[in-house]
Motif scaffolding. Sequence first.
Motif, PDB file in Angstrom:
ATOM      1  N   LEU A 118      -2.511  -0.468 -11.350  1.00 51.41           N
ATOM      2  CA  LEU A 118      -2.720   0.974 -11.249  1.00 51.41           C
ATOM      3  C   LEU A 118      -2.769   1.420  -9.799  1.00 51.41           C
ATOM      4  O   LEU A 118      -2.182   2.448  -9.421  1.00 51.41           O
ATOM      5  N   PHE A 119      -3.415   0.645  -8.962  1.00 51.50           N
ATOM      6  CA  PHE A 119      -3.479   0.989  -7.539  1.00 51.50           C
ATOM      7  C   PHE A 119      -2.089   0.962  -6.912  1.00 51.50           C
ATOM      8  O   PHE A 119      -1.737   1.812  -6.090  1.00 51.50           O
ATOM      9  N   ASN A 120      -1.265  -0.025  -7.298  1.00 52.76           N
ATOM     10  CA  ASN A 120       0.086  -0.097  -6.737  1.00 52.76           C
ATOM     11  C   ASN A 120       0.949   1.066  -7.190  1.00 52.76           C
ATOM     12  O   ASN A 120       1.836   1.526  -6.464  1.00 52.76           O
ATOM     13  N   ARG A 121       0.706   1.602  -8.390  1.00 56.23           N
ATOM     14  CA  ARG A 121       1.519   2.719  -8.892  1.00 56.23           C
ATOM     15  C   ARG A 121       1.159   4.034  -8.235  1.00 56.23           C
ATOM     16  O   ARG A 121       2.024   4.881  -7.988  1.00 56.23           O
ATOM     17  N   ILE A 122      -0.140   4.233  -7.974  1.00 54.21           N
ATOM     18  CA  ILE A 122      -0.550   5.519  -7.390  1.00 54.21           C
ATOM     19  C   ILE A 122      -0.495   5.502  -5.881  1.00 54.21           C
ATOM     20  O   ILE A 122      -0.706   6.515  -5.238  1.00 54.21           O
ATOM     21  N   ARG A 123      -0.222   4.332  -5.302  1.00 54.47           N
ATOM     22  CA  ARG A 123      -0.143   4.266  -3.845  1.00 54.47           C
ATOM     23  C   ARG A 123       1.067   5.050  -3.349  1.00 54.47           C
ATOM     24  O   ARG A 123       2.118   5.091  -3.981  1.00 54.47           O
ATOM     25  N   VAL A 124       0.935   5.711  -2.214  1.00 52.01           N
ATOM     26  CA  VAL A 124       2.017   6.520  -1.672  1.00 52.01           C
ATOM     27  C   VAL A 124       3.206   5.628  -1.369  1.00 52.01           C
ATOM     28  O   VAL A 124       3.076   4.624  -0.664  1.00 52.01           O
ATOM     29  N   PRO A 125       4.405   5.957  -1.890  1.00 56.56           N
ATOM     30  CA  PRO A 125       5.570   5.104  -1.641  1.00 56.56           C
ATOM     31  C   PRO A 125       5.999   5.173  -0.186  1.00 56.56           C
ATOM     32  O   PRO A 125       5.762   6.155   0.511  1.00 56.56           O
TER      33      PRO A 125
END
Length: 268
Positions: A118-125
């Motif tokens: 979840l943290f990797n998905r919401i992290r700013v690309p």
Amino acid sequence: MKDRRAFKKKDKDLLDFAHSYLSEAFPNPDRQGCPPDAALRSLALSPTESEPTVTEHLAACSPCFRRYTELLAQLRSQRAAEEKLSWARAVTWSRSHPVLVGAALVCALFIAIGASHLFNRIRVPNPPPLDTHRVPGPVEPVNPAVAYSPLSLDLSALSPVRGFEPSTTGSHQRIPVPSSPLYLTLTLPLASEERSYNVRLTAGGHAFWSKSAQAHLQEGQTLIRVEADFQQVPPGSYNLEVESSTGIRLVQPVLIEPALPNSTERKR
């Protein structure tokens, strides 16, 4: 570090001396004024909730002080035994329920993995790579700030017209006004009030430009200063009207002319 160890050793030596001194220096064989054993036990369990007099008595009665130290030692031993028993119970329970312990560990592992995803998905690309070979697009020019040219018009000789009465503009000379952004200074007739006026440019009963402005008294003259952009007004004959909130109008015929380059201040 050496100083710290030396300080701790001195501190321990001082505490040992105080303990030995208080245990023997104040004998009280008749136990005069001694508090009950329950008060000493309460002091050992909850020092902040006991009576201050009990603490003061310990500093002057060696038998009570020795009893107090015995209660403290018993309390420490009891708490250590309870902690050891609790840990032993936890170990025994985990050994007798290995399936539940394993399930709890698996759930904790899944929760950690899910939180990581979840943290990797919401992290700013990360921003896309910069294309250094792309031809830059044309840069649009930035519009410069509009420059207003000063223009003064003397309306002090005009006769006021009330309401919708026709104006007698035939006797007044039509003043040339450039079709450009202007900073108008209008001089009103003598004794005109300092109030808000509506300034507009009209022709054939239609208003081509209008704006509200406040009149101010300056050196005995009532002046209106207002910015007027006549760039979109077609050249031709118009009336510059100044109307108060009471319905009194001043009408000055003007002639809108194409703006000349590098025009300077004009005063009419």
